[in-house]
Design an enzyme around this catalytic site. Structure first.
Site, PDB file in Angstrom:
ATOM      1  CD  GLU A  31      -5.149   0.940   3.008  1.00 39.18           C
ATOM      2  OE1 GLU A  31      -4.884  -0.034   3.649  1.00 39.18           O
ATOM      3  OE2 GLU A  31      -5.557   0.968   1.858  1.00 39.18           O
ATOM      4  NE  ARG A  74      -3.895  -2.191   0.373  1.00 42.70           N
ATOM      5  CZ  ARG A  74      -3.569  -3.364  -0.047  1.00 42.70           C
ATOM      6  NH1 ARG A  74      -2.520  -3.668  -0.821  1.00 42.70           N
ATOM      7  NH2 ARG A  74      -4.432  -4.381   0.106  1.00 42.70           N
ATOM      8  CB  SER A  95      -9.187  -0.477   4.524  1.00 45.02           C
ATOM      9  OG  SER A  95     -10.196  -1.777   4.367  1.00 45.02           O
TER      10      SER A  95
HETATM   11  C1  LIG Z   1     -15.362   1.164  -1.094  1.00 41.09           C
HETATM   12  C2  LIG Z   1     -14.030   1.320  -1.162  1.00 41.09           C
HETATM   13  C3  LIG Z   1     -13.117   0.244  -1.190  1.00 41.09           C
HETATM   14  C4  LIG Z   1     -11.785   0.236  -1.466  1.00 41.09           C
HETATM   15  N1  LIG Z   1     -11.182  -1.179  -1.493  1.00 41.09           N
HETATM   16  C5  LIG Z   1      -9.555  -1.103  -1.676  1.00 41.09           C
HETATM   17  C6  LIG Z   1      -9.111  -2.243  -2.018  1.00 41.09           C
HETATM   18  O1  LIG Z   1      -9.437  -3.331  -2.277  1.00 41.09           O
HETATM   19  N2  LIG Z   1      -7.627  -1.995  -2.152  1.00 41.09           N
HETATM   20  C7  LIG Z   1      -6.720  -0.993  -2.135  1.00 41.09           C
HETATM   21  O2  LIG Z   1      -5.640  -1.134  -1.889  1.00 41.09           O
HETATM   22  N3  LIG Z   1      -7.679   0.180  -1.714  1.00 41.09           N
HETATM   23  C8  LIG Z   1      -8.877   0.232  -1.865  1.00 41.09           C
HETATM   24  N4  LIG Z   1      -9.709   1.573  -1.545  1.00 41.09           N
HETATM   25  C9  LIG Z   1      -8.769   2.615  -1.468  1.00 41.09           C
HETATM   26  C10 LIG Z   1      -8.686   3.349  -2.514  1.00 41.09           C
HETATM   27  O3  LIG Z   1      -9.797   3.224  -3.598  1.00 41.09           O
HETATM   28  C11 LIG Z   1      -7.489   2.868  -3.436  1.00 41.09           C
HETATM   29  O4  LIG Z   1      -6.485   3.313  -2.421  1.00 41.09           O
HETATM   30  C12 LIG Z   1      -7.097   3.796  -4.637  1.00 41.09           C
HETATM   31  O5  LIG Z   1      -6.130   3.042  -5.577  1.00 41.09           O
HETATM   32  C13 LIG Z   1      -6.760   5.349  -4.511  1.00 41.09           C
HETATM   33  O6  LIG Z   1      -7.225   5.767  -6.082  1.00 41.09           O
HETATM   34  P1  LIG Z   1      -7.485   7.484  -6.108  1.00 41.09           P
HETATM   35  O7  LIG Z   1      -7.342   7.719  -7.713  1.00 41.09           O
HETATM   36  O8  LIG Z   1      -8.720   7.758  -5.368  1.00 41.09           O
HETATM   37  O9  LIG Z   1      -6.310   8.138  -5.260  1.00 41.09           O
HETATM   38  P2  LIG Z   1      -6.808   9.359  -4.451  1.00 41.09           P
HETATM   39  O10 LIG Z   1      -7.675   9.087  -3.218  1.00 41.09           O
HETATM   40  O11 LIG Z   1      -7.180  10.662  -5.120  1.00 41.09           O
HETATM   41  O12 LIG Z   1      -5.279   9.728  -3.697  1.00 41.09           O
HETATM   42  C14 LIG Z   1      -4.716   8.989  -2.887  1.00 41.09           C
HETATM   43  C15 LIG Z   1      -3.305   9.349  -2.465  1.00 41.09           C
HETATM   44  O13 LIG Z   1      -2.415   9.140  -3.834  1.00 41.09           O
HETATM   45  C16 LIG Z   1      -1.912  10.224  -4.241  1.00 41.09           C
HETATM   46  N5  LIG Z   1      -2.084  10.034  -5.675  1.00 41.09           N
HETATM   47  C17 LIG Z   1      -3.134  10.028  -6.456  1.00 41.09           C
HETATM   48  N6  LIG Z   1      -2.864  10.170  -7.843  1.00 41.09           N
HETATM   49  C18 LIG Z   1      -1.605  10.198  -8.017  1.00 41.09           C
HETATM   50  C19 LIG Z   1      -0.947  10.346  -9.034  1.00 41.09           C
HETATM   51  N7  LIG Z   1      -0.980  10.209 -10.199  1.00 41.09           N
HETATM   52  N8  LIG Z   1       0.831  10.187  -8.882  1.00 41.09           N
HETATM   53  C20 LIG Z   1       1.020  10.475  -7.362  1.00 41.09           C
HETATM   54  N9  LIG Z   1       0.189  10.243  -6.328  1.00 41.09           N
HETATM   55  C21 LIG Z   1      -0.858  10.248  -6.480  1.00 41.09           C
HETATM   56  C22 LIG Z   1      -2.611  11.507  -3.619  1.00 41.09           C
HETATM   57  O14 LIG Z   1      -1.980  12.642  -3.575  1.00 41.09           O
HETATM   58  C23 LIG Z   1      -3.045  10.685  -2.196  1.00 41.09           C
HETATM   59  O15 LIG Z   1      -2.026  11.018  -1.349  1.00 41.09           O
HETATM   60  C24 LIG Z   1     -11.001   1.403  -1.369  1.00 41.09           C
HETATM   61  C25 LIG Z   1     -11.866   2.533  -1.303  1.00 41.09           C
HETATM   62  C26 LIG Z   1     -13.053   2.550  -1.325  1.00 41.09           C
HETATM   63  C27 LIG Z   1     -13.793   3.968  -0.802  1.00 41.09           C
END
Ligand SMILES: Cc1cc2nc3c(=O)[nH]c(=O)nc-3n(C[C@H](O)[C@H](O)[C@H](O)COP(=O)(O)OP(=O)(O)OC[C@H]3O[C@@H](n4cnc5c(N)ncnc54)[C@H](O)[C@@H]3O)c2cc1C
Length: 313
Positions: A302, A175, A225
């Site tokens: 996380e 992660r 999570s």
């Molecule tokens: C219902 C639900 C279920 C989920 N299940 C899982 C799961 O099974 N496994 C899991 O790992 N996660 C899970 N997540 C968490 C989340 O969806 C993941 O971590 C997802 O990959 C985050 O992507 P995002 O584009 O929304 O990132 P954001 O939330 O927009 O950003 C998260 C972080 O990454 C950084 N970031 C975003 N984009 C970039 C980029 N292009 N370059 C550099 N840094 C960047 C941001 O600055 C921030 O620090 C879940 C979330 C929800 C709401």
């Protein structure tokens, strides 16, 4: 001149028109919490991202990269800086290699690649957010992580240089990545997939989507999570789910204001309507303290924080 105006001054006119001011972060995050972001800058391609980044650096404003906002708690006081919102959604399939923009939804990519006859990503079905957020945080589930598939990427370095790098530049771990820790931004990725058997891959996708529907809040606002799973007890063993410990301390009954633990998953906080960032933080602190008191284990968040003046990630 106000610092925001200095930022706009550094942009070419075409980009300046795209900038939105005072956008509530609750509208950009899946937990639906957070006050106004001073400047939100949607970038469709690497060059636009570079220009926004350069203007932020030159004007001295902090910058936070936002993908789908599905792993972020934004503060009620908002963010006095630049939100770089990666909006490019291009995807190009050549053989078993896929070149994809960071802003494409991860689940859209899973569906799209299966549609092209490519297998490998089905484990990630239903993970919210973008390809960029997933790779920057090495998202994973069901025994796989997205970093396994990365072969090449276009990144923006902290000092504003566009660079093509290999997977070794990411420093993938559970992660997280060294790349995100260093403040680099992923803009485009090349993934290597397989030409496996589509039947089982499609069945796996359907099973994971059904599993998520049964166990995760799909309609209620959440950030997934809250805490990281624990280190495995022996090398190569399975991580212990933080949710198991939280369940044993009765977390599913915990609530602070409109922030509540999801009744079907003790490691997920949901927003019942009007939760503020303080409600969410108070609830997370209670959950952490209950596990510490019973098991002597310090849970690590996380979800990433975003607060006034600087990113807390
Ligand atoms: C219902 C639900 C279920 C989920 N299940 C899982 C799961 O099974 N496994 C899991 O790992 N996660 C899970 N997540 C968490 C989340 O969806 C993941 O971590 C997802 O990959 C985050 O992507 P995002 O584009 O929304 O990132 P954001 O939330 O927009 O950003 C998260 C972080 O990454 C950084 N970031 C975003 N984009 C970039 C980029 N292009 N370059 C550099 N840094 C960047 C941001 O600055 C921030 O620090 C879940 C979330 C929800 C709401």
């Amino acid at each position: 001149m106000a610092i925001e105006d200095r930022f706009l001054d550094h942009l070419p006119a075409a980009l300046r028109d795209r900038v939105r001011r005072g956008v509530p972060l609750r509208d950009l995050t899946t937990l639906r919490v957070g006050g106004p972001a001073a400047l939100v800058c949607p970038a469709d391609n690497p060059e636009q991202a570079r220009q926004f980044h350069e203007a932020a650096r030159t004007s001295g404003l902090p910058l936070f990269t936002l993908g789908g906002g599905s792993n972020v708690l934004a503060d009620d006081r908002g963010f006095d800086g630049v939100i770089l919102h990666l909006a490019g959604r291009a995807c190009d399939v050549r053989g078993d290699r896929v070149t994809v923009s960071a802003g494409l939804g991860l689940d859209d990519l899973v569906a799209l690649t299966l549609g092209e006859g490519l297998t490998g990503l089905e484990f990630a079905s239903g993970i919210p957010g973008t390809v960029g957020g997933a790779l920057a945080g090495n998202a994973g589930c069901y025994g796989h992580e997205v970093g396994e598939f990365l072969r090449e990427a276009v990144i923006l370095t902290p000092d504003g240089e566009l660079r093509r790098v290999g997977p070794e530049a990411f420093g993938f771990r559970y992660r997280g990545t060294a790349l995100r820790d260093e403040g680099a931004i992923l803009l485009e990725a090349v993934l290597q997939l397989g030409r496996g058997d589509l039947g089982p891959a499609a069945a796996e996708r359907a099973a994971h989507l059904a599993d998520r529907l049964a166990k995760h809040p799909v309609t209620e606002p959440s950030a997934g999570s809250w805490f990281r799973n624990l280190e495995a007890l022996e090398p190569g063993g399975r991580r212990r789910a933080a949710g198991e410990l939280l369940d044993q301390v009765g977390a599913k009954a915990m609530r602070e204001g409109d922030a509540a633990v999801y009744p079907k998953h003790a490691n997920i906080i949901v927003n019942l309507g009007q939760a503020g960032s303080d409600d969410v933080r108070r609830l997370a602190t209670r959950m952490q303290a209950a596990v510490r008191d019973r098991f002597g284990v310090e849970l690590q968040p996380e979800v990433r924080g975003l607060g006034p003046g600087r990113s807390l990630t």
